[in-house]
Design an enzyme around this catalytic site. Sequence first.
Site, PDB file in Angstrom:
ATOM      1  N   LYS A   1     -47.160 -28.277  16.804  1.00 35.60           N
ATOM      2  CA  LYS A   1     -46.919 -27.187  16.191  1.00 35.60           C
ATOM      3  C   LYS A   1     -46.893 -25.787  17.044  1.00 35.60           C
ATOM      4  O   LYS A   1     -46.661 -25.136  16.933  1.00 35.60           O
ATOM      5  CB  LYS A   1     -47.556 -27.068  14.804  1.00 35.60           C
ATOM      6  CG  LYS A   1     -47.273 -28.614  13.403  1.00 35.60           C
ATOM      7  CD  LYS A   1     -45.883 -27.835  13.389  1.00 35.60           C
ATOM      8  CE  LYS A   1     -45.082 -28.981  12.552  1.00 35.60           C
ATOM      9  NZ  LYS A   1     -44.453 -28.206  12.064  1.00 35.60           N
TER      10      LYS A   1
ATOM     11  N   THR B   1     -31.203 -34.398   4.424  1.00 34.82           N
ATOM     12  CA  THR B   1     -31.049 -35.039   5.224  1.00 34.82           C
ATOM     13  C   THR B   1     -32.436 -35.970   4.748  1.00 34.82           C
ATOM     14  O   THR B   1     -33.890 -34.888   4.739  1.00 34.82           O
ATOM     15  CB  THR B   1     -30.935 -34.972   7.051  1.00 34.82           C
ATOM     16  OG1 THR B   1     -32.200 -34.415   7.225  1.00 34.82           O
ATOM     17  CG2 THR B   1     -29.838 -34.149   7.239  1.00 34.82           C
TER      18      THR B   1
ATOM     19  N   TYR C   1     -50.679 -33.258  16.857  1.00 29.88           N
ATOM     20  CA  TYR C   1     -50.354 -32.367  15.403  1.00 29.88           C
ATOM     21  C   TYR C   1     -50.276 -30.457  15.694  1.00 29.88           C
ATOM     22  O   TYR C   1     -49.459 -30.261  15.776  1.00 29.88           O
ATOM     23  CB  TYR C   1     -50.667 -32.239  14.185  1.00 29.88           C
ATOM     24  CG  TYR C   1     -49.638 -31.126  13.030  1.00 29.88           C
ATOM     25  CD1 TYR C   1     -48.933 -32.548  13.018  1.00 29.88           C
ATOM     26  CD2 TYR C   1     -50.241 -30.916  12.467  1.00 29.88           C
ATOM     27  CE1 TYR C   1     -47.773 -31.466  11.964  1.00 29.88           C
ATOM     28  CE2 TYR C   1     -49.542 -30.192  11.302  1.00 29.88           C
ATOM     29  CZ  TYR C   1     -48.634 -30.434  11.337  1.00 29.88           C
ATOM     30  OH  TYR C   1     -47.623 -29.792   9.850  1.00 29.88           O
TER      31      TYR C   1
ATOM     32  N   ASP D   1     -32.320 -39.749  11.222  1.00 34.18           N
ATOM     33  CA  ASP D   1     -33.760 -40.196  11.641  1.00 34.18           C
ATOM     34  C   ASP D   1     -33.792 -39.399  12.425  1.00 34.18           C
ATOM     35  O   ASP D   1     -32.659 -39.365  13.778  1.00 34.18           O
ATOM     36  CB  ASP D   1     -33.785 -41.666  12.151  1.00 34.18           C
ATOM     37  CG  ASP D   1     -34.836 -41.509  13.234  1.00 34.18           C
ATOM     38  OD1 ASP D   1     -35.951 -40.621  13.380  1.00 34.18           O
ATOM     39  OD2 ASP D   1     -35.390 -42.762  13.713  1.00 34.18           O
TER      40      ASP D   1
ATOM     41  N   ASN E   1     -37.617 -29.442   8.599  1.00 33.12           N
ATOM     42  CA  ASN E   1     -38.377 -29.029   7.336  1.00 33.12           C
ATOM     43  C   ASN E   1     -39.240 -30.442   7.474  1.00 33.12           C
ATOM     44  O   ASN E   1     -40.184 -30.892   7.938  1.00 33.12           O
ATOM     45  CB  ASN E   1     -37.932 -29.368   6.510  1.00 33.12           C
ATOM     46  CG  ASN E   1     -39.047 -29.965   5.596  1.00 33.12           C
ATOM     47  OD1 ASN E   1     -39.766 -28.939   4.865  1.00 33.12           O
ATOM     48  ND2 ASN E   1     -38.978 -31.207   4.587  1.00 33.12           N
TER      49      ASN E   1
ATOM     50  N   THR F   1     -47.400 -31.027  -2.259  1.00 31.90           N
ATOM     51  CA  THR F   1     -46.454 -32.391  -1.921  1.00 31.90           C
ATOM     52  C   THR F   1     -47.010 -33.180  -1.924  1.00 31.90           C
ATOM     53  O   THR F   1     -48.351 -34.220  -1.752  1.00 31.90           O
ATOM     54  CB  THR F   1     -45.638 -31.049  -0.568  1.00 31.90           C
ATOM     55  OG1 THR F   1     -46.317 -31.776   0.679  1.00 31.90           O
ATOM     56  CG2 THR F   1     -45.605 -29.861  -0.659  1.00 31.90           C
TER      57      THR F   1
ATOM     58  N   SER G   1     -43.825 -24.544  10.734  1.00 30.83           N
ATOM     59  CA  SER G   1     -44.743 -24.524  11.469  1.00 30.83           C
ATOM     60  C   SER G   1     -46.021 -25.265  10.982  1.00 30.83           C
ATOM     61  O   SER G   1     -45.557 -25.510   9.409  1.00 30.83           O
ATOM     62  CB  SER G   1     -45.114 -23.588  11.875  1.00 30.83           C
ATOM     63  OG  SER G   1     -46.090 -23.157  13.442  1.00 30.83           O
TER      64      SER G   1
END
Length: 276
Positions: A152, A32, A148, A56, A83, A183, A134
Amino acid sequence: MRTWFVTGGTPGGFGLVYAEAALKQGDQVVVTARRPSELQEWAEPHGDRVLVLQLDVTDVEQVRAAVKTAEERFGGIDVLVNNAGRGWFGSVEGAPDETIRRTFDLNLFAVVEVIRAVLPGMRARGDGWIVNMSSVAGLVGAQGFGYYSAAKFALEGLSETLRHEVEPFGVRVLVVEPGAFRTKAFAGFQNEPVNETVDAYVPLVEGVKAAFVEHDGKQEGDPERGVQAVISAMNAPVPPQRIVLGNSGYDVVVAMHENALVELSANEKLSRGADF
């Protein structure tokens, strides 16, 4: 053949690495993304083994529709990889309210909705894996990224409880805690504004942003090796409950636990003295 459902399939991230690893194993994958057109060229060579869906994850109805479509197409979801996620800069005192809510909506509440949508099918079949992405920041707080970290940390606690609740139904839960991986996660920070509302923290937040920007493309972690470590953990005779990815992340987490144990032991008398 297993069916994987992977959220956050933006090119250059962990999502597509998971998808490619699953395909190499002979499995089929639902990926997705907010902008599925970006995945069209990638998906074409894999034919019917890949289903790309627009999603979304903060939209509850879209989540339910995507899971239903995936189950109708492939007959069920065997592995869910949560993810999708990202963070925004800001101090705990001075982050804008919108940033705080957006952080929790994406990194926690969206994960809850995807899990809730997928679990009924897994329970009915008596089998399944839930892999929650996580972060090392979910174990060790990160200055300038406090919300953030908080989201997590909450995901860690949620996963811990979920693991015990779904184990009787044959569903397993693995929490993955990456450090810095190469990434595109840092790539967008260059043009990300610092919307700090408390002037005293602006230098701190700007310094955090500069560190991320400077480190982009130099992250030590290899996403492909990271995903292979996760798959190896899933296939272990006794799968772990969580796995830290990357040398620097591992060292930070070990130091955190060692320091916590020293502090806990130093205050044992105070702790034990609190009972009647």
